[in-house]
Design an enzyme around this catalytic site. Structure first.
Site, PDB file in Angstrom:
ATOM      1  N   HIS A  51       0.828  -1.214   0.000  1.00 25.75           N
ATOM      2  CA  HIS A  51       0.000   0.000   0.000  1.00 25.75           C
ATOM      3  C   HIS A  51       0.859   1.259   0.000  1.00 25.75           C
ATOM      4  CE1 HIS A  51       0.972   0.951   4.179  1.00 25.75           C
ATOM      5  NE2 HIS A  51       0.832  -0.343   4.436  1.00 25.75           N
TER       6      HIS A  51
ATOM      7  N   GLU B 222      -2.181  -7.020   7.288  1.00 24.95           N
ATOM      8  CA  GLU B 222      -0.884  -6.984   7.948  1.00 24.95           C
ATOM      9  C   GLU B 222      -0.911  -7.858   9.206  1.00 24.95           C
ATOM     10  OE1 GLU B 222       2.131  -6.917   7.851  1.00 24.95           O
ATOM     11  OE2 GLU B 222       2.691  -4.828   7.565  1.00 24.95           O
TER      12      GLU B 222
END
Length: 206
Positions: free
Chosen positions: A9, A82
Site C-alpha cells: 500500500h 498486515e
C-alpha cells in the site's frame, strides 16, 4: 502460468511517524494517495483479470486507481491484512524500543519468538497470507491478478515462496507501493520475477 502482482500500500501518516499499524485501519496520507495515482497511471501492464486487496483502508485506497483503469471491482480479503501487532498497535517504534528493548531485538532478529502481548504468531501469519495468495493463484489459474497488501505480509509471503527462514524477512525491502511479481506454474511451483520495484513513481521524471 498464473501471474500474481502483489503490491504494498501507499504511504500513511503512521508510516511517516514510525508507528506500528497492523490491523489498525489507517488511511493513506496525501503522499500515499499521490503514490496510488502514480501506480494506477504508470504500472506497465496491459490488462488485469482480477484485483484483490486487504480489506483495510490503506490497501483498498491503493488498489482503487488500478480498479478504475481496468474497469474492475476490488475484492477485499481480510486474510491479506498486515500482522496483528497486538499491544504494540498504534505505538511509536522508538517508544516501544525504549520500554521493551529485548522484545524489539527478538522481533527483528528472531520474529518467531517475538514476545508481543496479544499479537499474532508469525508462523500463523505466514500460513494466513501465503495460504490466501496460493488459493487466489489456484482459483485464477492462467490469469494475471493484482493483490494489494502490506509490508510484513509481502515479506512473509516471499519467505514462503523462496523457502527462507522467517527470521530473514526484515532483510527484504518493501517500499510504499512497491511492486512484486510471482509466477505460479500449474503444479504450484512459484518463481519470484520482480521485487520491490517503484519505477512507476518516477515515470516521466528526470
Amino acid at each position: 502460468m498464473t501471474e500474481i502482482i502483489i503490491i504494498r500500500h501507499g504511504e500513511t501518516e503512521w508510516n511517516k511517524t514510525g508507528r506500528f499499524q497492523g490491523h489498525s485501519d489507517v488511511p493513506l496520507s496525501a503522499e500515499g494517495r499521490a503514490q496510488a495515482e502514480a501506480l494506477g497511471r504508470n504500472l506497465r501492464i496491459d490488462h488485469v483479470d482480477a484485483i484483490y486487496a486487504s480489506d483495510l483502508a490503506r490497501a483498498m485506497e491503493t488498489a482503487a486507481p488500478l480498479a478504475v483503469r481496468f474497469g474492475l471491482d476490488v475484492i477485499p480479503d481480510p486474510a491479506l491484512r498486515e500482522l496483528n501487532f497486538g499491544a504494540w498497535e498504534g505505538r511509536n517504534f522508538r517508544d516501544v524500543n525504549a520500554e521493551c528493548q529485548d522484545a524489539m531485538k527478538r522481533f527483528y532478529n528472531d520474529p518467531e519468538r517475538a514476545d508481543i502481548p496479544d499479537s499474532e504468531n508469525f508462523t500463523d501469519f505466514q500460513k494466513r497470507v501465503a495460504g490466501c495468495v496460493r488459493t487466489i493463484a489456484a482459483e485464477q489459474r492462467g490469469k494475471r491478478v493484482v493483490i494489494v497488501s502490506h509490508g510484513a505480509a509481502i515479506r512473509i509471503l516471499m519467505a514462503d515462496i523462496l523457502a527462507m527462514p522467517i527470521r530473514s524477512i526484515w532483510h527484504i525491502s518493501q517500499l510504499n507501493t512497491a511492486v512484486n511479481c510471482i509466477h505460479f506454474e500449474d503444479d504450484g511451483f512459484a518463481v519470484v520475477a520482480l521485487m520491490n520495484d517503484t519505477s512507476h513513481l518516477h515515470a516521466g521524471k528526470r
